[in-house]
Enzyme design. Structure first.
Site, PDB file in Angstrom:
ATOM      1  N   CYS A 317       0.829  -1.227   0.081  1.00 25.63           N
ATOM      2  CA  CYS A 317      -0.007  -0.033  -0.080  1.00 25.63           C
ATOM      3  C   CYS A 317       0.904   1.487  -0.066  1.00 25.63           C
ATOM      4  O   CYS A 317       0.428   2.209  -0.867  1.00 25.63           O
ATOM      5  CB  CYS A 317      -1.001  -0.183   1.142  1.00 25.63           C
ATOM      6  SG  CYS A 317      -1.220  -1.578   2.189  1.00 25.63           S
ATOM      7  N   ARG A 346       7.296 -11.040   6.110  1.00 20.12           N
ATOM      8  CA  ARG A 346       6.926 -10.562   7.443  1.00 20.12           C
ATOM      9  C   ARG A 346       7.674 -11.650   8.449  1.00 20.12           C
ATOM     10  O   ARG A 346       7.887 -12.664   8.221  1.00 20.12           O
ATOM     11  CB  ARG A 346       5.238 -10.881   7.638  1.00 20.12           C
ATOM     12  CG  ARG A 346       4.629  -9.759   6.806  1.00 20.12           C
ATOM     13  CD  ARG A 346       3.178  -9.843   6.900  1.00 20.12           C
ATOM     14  NE  ARG A 346       2.823  -9.147   5.962  1.00 20.12           N
ATOM     15  CZ  ARG A 346       1.211  -8.718   5.634  1.00 20.12           C
ATOM     16  NH1 ARG A 346       0.545  -9.718   6.104  1.00 20.12           N
ATOM     17  NH2 ARG A 346       0.810  -8.226   4.720  1.00 20.12           N
ATOM     18  N   GLN A 364       0.689 -11.510  -2.566  1.00 13.95           N
ATOM     19  CA  GLN A 364      -0.657 -11.418  -2.531  1.00 13.95           C
ATOM     20  C   GLN A 364      -1.286 -10.984  -3.659  1.00 13.95           C
ATOM     21  O   GLN A 364      -0.555 -10.359  -4.490  1.00 13.95           O
ATOM     22  CB  GLN A 364      -0.985 -10.271  -1.375  1.00 13.95           C
ATOM     23  CG  GLN A 364      -0.922 -10.968   0.102  1.00 13.95           C
ATOM     24  CD  GLN A 364      -1.596  -9.912   1.029  1.00 13.95           C
ATOM     25  OE1 GLN A 364      -1.922  -8.765   0.718  1.00 13.95           O
ATOM     26  NE2 GLN A 364      -1.302 -10.231   2.080  1.00 13.95           N
ATOM     27  N   ASP A 366      -2.715  -8.576  -4.575  1.00 12.85           N
ATOM     28  CA  ASP A 366      -3.044  -7.347  -4.056  1.00 12.85           C
ATOM     29  C   ASP A 366      -3.538  -6.322  -4.878  1.00 12.85           C
ATOM     30  O   ASP A 366      -3.261  -6.197  -6.170  1.00 12.85           O
ATOM     31  CB  ASP A 366      -1.905  -6.855  -3.394  1.00 12.85           C
ATOM     32  CG  ASP A 366      -2.013  -5.690  -2.105  1.00 12.85           C
ATOM     33  OD1 ASP A 366      -3.148  -5.572  -1.855  1.00 12.85           O
ATOM     34  OD2 ASP A 366      -1.208  -5.314  -1.587  1.00 12.85           O
ATOM     35  N   HIS A 368      -5.184  -1.795  -4.928  1.00  9.14           N
ATOM     36  CA  HIS A 368      -5.591  -0.544  -4.369  1.00  9.14           C
ATOM     37  C   HIS A 368      -6.410   0.157  -5.252  1.00  9.14           C
ATOM     38  O   HIS A 368      -6.042   0.558  -6.282  1.00  9.14           O
ATOM     39  CB  HIS A 368      -4.279   0.125  -3.690  1.00  9.14           C
ATOM     40  CG  HIS A 368      -3.771  -0.571  -2.485  1.00  9.14           C
ATOM     41  ND1 HIS A 368      -2.629  -1.182  -2.643  1.00  9.14           N
ATOM     42  CD2 HIS A 368      -3.823  -0.789  -1.451  1.00  9.14           C
ATOM     43  CE1 HIS A 368      -2.175  -1.760  -1.694  1.00  9.14           C
ATOM     44  NE2 HIS A 368      -3.147  -1.641  -0.711  1.00  9.14           N
ATOM     45  N   LYS A 451     -12.785  -3.289   7.761  1.00 12.60           N
ATOM     46  CA  LYS A 451     -12.708  -4.388   6.618  1.00 12.60           C
ATOM     47  C   LYS A 451     -13.660  -5.359   6.666  1.00 12.60           C
ATOM     48  O   LYS A 451     -14.204  -5.626   7.719  1.00 12.60           O
ATOM     49  CB  LYS A 451     -11.063  -4.933   6.581  1.00 12.60           C
ATOM     50  CG  LYS A 451     -10.753  -5.668   7.780  1.00 12.60           C
ATOM     51  CD  LYS A 451      -9.409  -5.859   7.893  1.00 12.60           C
ATOM     52  CE  LYS A 451      -8.811  -6.512   9.306  1.00 12.60           C
ATOM     53  NZ  LYS A 451      -8.895  -7.998   9.128  1.00 12.60           N
ATOM     54  N   HIS A 497      -8.268  -1.132   0.148  1.00 14.35           N
ATOM     55  CA  HIS A 497      -7.224  -2.040  -0.044  1.00 14.35           C
ATOM     56  C   HIS A 497      -8.100  -3.397  -0.435  1.00 14.35           C
ATOM     57  O   HIS A 497      -9.122  -3.435   0.389  1.00 14.35           O
ATOM     58  CB  HIS A 497      -6.405  -2.394   1.091  1.00 14.35           C
ATOM     59  CG  HIS A 497      -5.821  -1.187   1.677  1.00 14.35           C
ATOM     60  ND1 HIS A 497      -4.512  -0.873   1.850  1.00 14.35           N
ATOM     61  CD2 HIS A 497      -6.374   0.022   2.392  1.00 14.35           C
ATOM     62  CE1 HIS A 497      -4.266   0.241   2.523  1.00 14.35           C
ATOM     63  NE2 HIS A 497      -5.223   0.810   2.744  1.00 14.35           N
TER      64      HIS A 497
HETATM   65 ZN   LIG Z   1      -3.070  -2.124   1.195  1.00 12.26          ZN
END
Ligand SMILES: [Zn+2]
Ligand SMILES: [Zn+2]
Length: 622
Positions: A317, A346, A364, A366, A368, A451, A497
């Site tokens: 992000c 992580r 991910q 992922d 945005h 979320k 997100h």
């Molecule tokens: Zn994010």
């Protein structure tokens, strides 16, 4: 993606005791809330399980009078009790059946559990030889709560209540069993003494208990680590490090197919894929807030050319805000959508890493979305539809957890109250209007916004948090993101997100177990295997392979000098979707004998017919 989301994401609490590991969040949680949980009305099964923990302690003390009981909560599937045996002998696995028998002998004598309040002084005195109970007593006193003892038969334990009304009557003697022994640190802390934990399984009836044991056995059979090893999909190396999987060519096919599908869905949603580096300056995470709230989960990197702190990124992000900020944006440009499949890192506790379910390096699917407030609902709605489409394709059920902030702990979150309320209201309304089944999760929000957590339910009815859709009204502010509104004023965009199936790596682990290793054709590393009946068909077989490969089928030939039966058995064991047997008759007529996985009788068809069929299955992800 929040820290909490991923930490809790492995297997959904409170069903998570399946996960192996030393101190899982569940156990830690049940410990923390030991005295809280039993204050609230609980279901009778939970009360039975809790009562059985006491019964276990009574049985243990009968055979090991030197044992010091510590804590014994009810957990999913049963109960456990932690004992300190440092003053003498400790039981071994083989001793569990004796303890279990003793529990059954004592049970008929427990007609009620009688509670009584005692003074701190009495409690200190009573537990003077048990430093663990003493510590709990001091904690209760410090919180200003009542100290209570419960007695059944001749056995008394420190407890706040929440038991079966009449254990002898309410608990069926064949509805529980002692399961296993494990080591557990006192209060889950490695600096504390190691205790012996005895786990028990308990259900309402013998049938429920048997059904659970069967399900668990099935889960073991489907363990993705076992299947991945058998099918040669991925490896871990001590030299590389734990939690960092190395995908083999076969495993990488599955992983890549998962990514390719998400990529296709992203394109339909109007995302532009970006590519971003793995390393970032700390400055970026200071602005995003991760540095303050997430630092302990980030891995540091050092450059020989600067003193500057740098980190391997745990999420994309903050970087995406910088692409947004790189150009002036107008209200007409919005929504702007970036997707990203970069690897993330992580710093998970080594003890909690297990197969693909918890990793230190993973990607991910992922993305945005930067949009105007009036576009939020439409964007969220489109993303939810894409998730639904994806999970339908994977044949996985799901529900949504609406994760809200814990109003009692404002220090955990950034941003204004009003902003939070607005964000939570939008999501709530959307889920209600769209009639999507959901449950609220207080305190499960990300630190920057509420979320929706997508909870997948696999073939064994286990739940996994796979992806999230998060509304973020805070990060755009922190990075001073803006767009020019219709009236010429500067406004802050909203950031959404979202992931579809979450981490392709973790999702692959879930899929392996969901399918029990029998992947649908589009995901299978080997989609078809051609088996010649004898060597003289080698030429024809090779031509089939070439034609099918050209059509985009992952096909291979088994030319080993072995019997046909053995080859068929091997293909079945490897769960290859299609086995194509070629003998004299097939070679003459340009046909194949097609054995589909899981079906008894083979079908005869031409090579062209079969190719068209399998290509269609692959394309439609049938
Ligand atoms: Zn994010
Ligand atoms: Zn109790």
């Amino acid at each position: 993606m929040s820290a909490r989301a991923f930490r809790a994401g492995n297997r959904v609490e409170p069903r998570s005791s399946y996960r192996p590991g030393k101190v899982s969040p569940t156990l830690y949680r049940s410990f923390l809330f030991y005295y809280v949980i039993i204050d609230t009305p609980m279901d009778p099964l939970e009360n039975k399980r809790h009562t059985l923990a006491h019964l276990l302690a009574a049985a243990v003390l009968e055979h090991y009078p030197h044992a010091r009981p510590t804590l014994g909560p009810a957990i999913e599937n049963g109960f456990y009790y932690d004992f300190d045996f440092s003053q003498g002998d400790a039981p071994k696995e083989a001793d569990l059946s004796l303890l279990e028998r003793t529990m059954r002998e004592i049970l008929p004598t427990w007609h009620e559990m009688v509670g009584k309040e005692i003074s701190l002084k009495d409690a200190r005195d009573r537990f003077k030889d048990n430093p663990f109970k003493k510590e709990i007593v001091e904690d209760i006193a410090m919180r200003g709560e009542k100290i209570t003892l419960y007695t059944a038969g001749g056995f008394t334990d420190l407890c706040r209540g929440g038991h079966a009304e009449n254990p002898a009557r309410d608990i069926a003697p064949d509805s529980f069993t002692l399961d296993r022994l494990a080591g557990a640190y006192w209060r889950g802390d490695e600096k504390n003494p190691m205790l012996t934990r005895i786990y028990g399984l308990a259900f309402n009836t013998k049938e429920d208990l048997e059904a659970y044991k069967k399900r668990r056995e099935e889960a073991r059979e489907r363990d993705h680590r076992k299947i991945a090893r058998e099918q040669g999909l991925l490896v871990f190396s001590d030299l590389v490090g734990s939690g960092m999987p190395l995908f083999t060519p076969k495993g990488n096919i599955i992983r890549s197919e998962i990514i390719a599908y998400s990529r296709e869905l992203n394109a339909e949603l109007g995302f532009g894929e970006v590519h971003t580096p793995n390393i970032n300056k700390a400055a970026l995470f200071k602005i995003s807030g991760h540095y303050d709230k997430y630092k302990e989960d980030m891995l540091t990197v050092h450059s020989q050319y600067s003193e500057e702190e740098m980190f391997l990124k745990p999420m994309n992000c903050p970087q995406h805000t910088q692409i947004y900020a790189s150009a002036p944006r107008s209200y007409r440009d919005l929504p702007i959508r970036f997707s990203d499949f970069s690897l993330l890192y992580r710093d998970e506790r080594p003890g909690e890493l297990s197969g693909l379910t918890r990793l230190r390096s993973f990607a991910q699917d992922d993305g945005h979305i930067f949009c105007r407030e009036d576009q939020i609902e439409e964007e969220l709605s489109a993303v939810l539809s894409a998730i639904q489409k994806a999970l339908t394709t994977y044949r996985i059920d799901y529900w949504i957890r609406l994760s809200l902030r814990d109003p009692a702990r404002p220090e955990k979150y950034i941003g204004e109250d009003a902003t939070w309320e607005k964000a939570e209201h939008i999501m709530h309304t959307l889920l209600t209007e769209k009639n999507i089944p959901y449950k609220k999760g207080l305190g499960e929000a990300a630190f920057y916004g509420p979320k929706m957590d997508i909870m997948a339910v696999d073939a064994l009815e286990r739940e996994w948090q796979i992806s999230t859709v998060q509304l973020d009204l805070n990060m755009p502010n922190r990075f001073n993101l803006e767009y020019t509104a219709e009236d010429g004023s500067k406004k802050t965009p909203v950031m959404i997100h979202r992931a579809l199936i979450g981490s392709p790596d973790r999702f692959m682990g879930i899929l392996i177990e969901h399918y029990g290793g029998a992947f649908p054709v589009w995901l299978a590393p080997v989609q078809a295997r051609v088996v010649p009946v004898s060597q003289k068909h080698a030429g024809y077989t090779e031509k089939i392979r070439e034609d099918m490969a050209r059509a985009g089928v992952r096909v291979e030939i088994d030319i080993a000098d072995e019997s046909l039966g053995k080859k068929i058995r091997r293909a079945k064991m490897e769960k290859i979707p299609y086995l194509l047997v070629v003998g004299d008759k097939e070679a003459e007529t340009g046909t194949l004998s097609v054995e589909s996985r899981g079906e008894k009788n083979g079908e005869k068809m031409t090579v062209e017919e079969f190719t068209a069929r399998i290509v269609r299955e692959i394309r439609t992800r049938a």
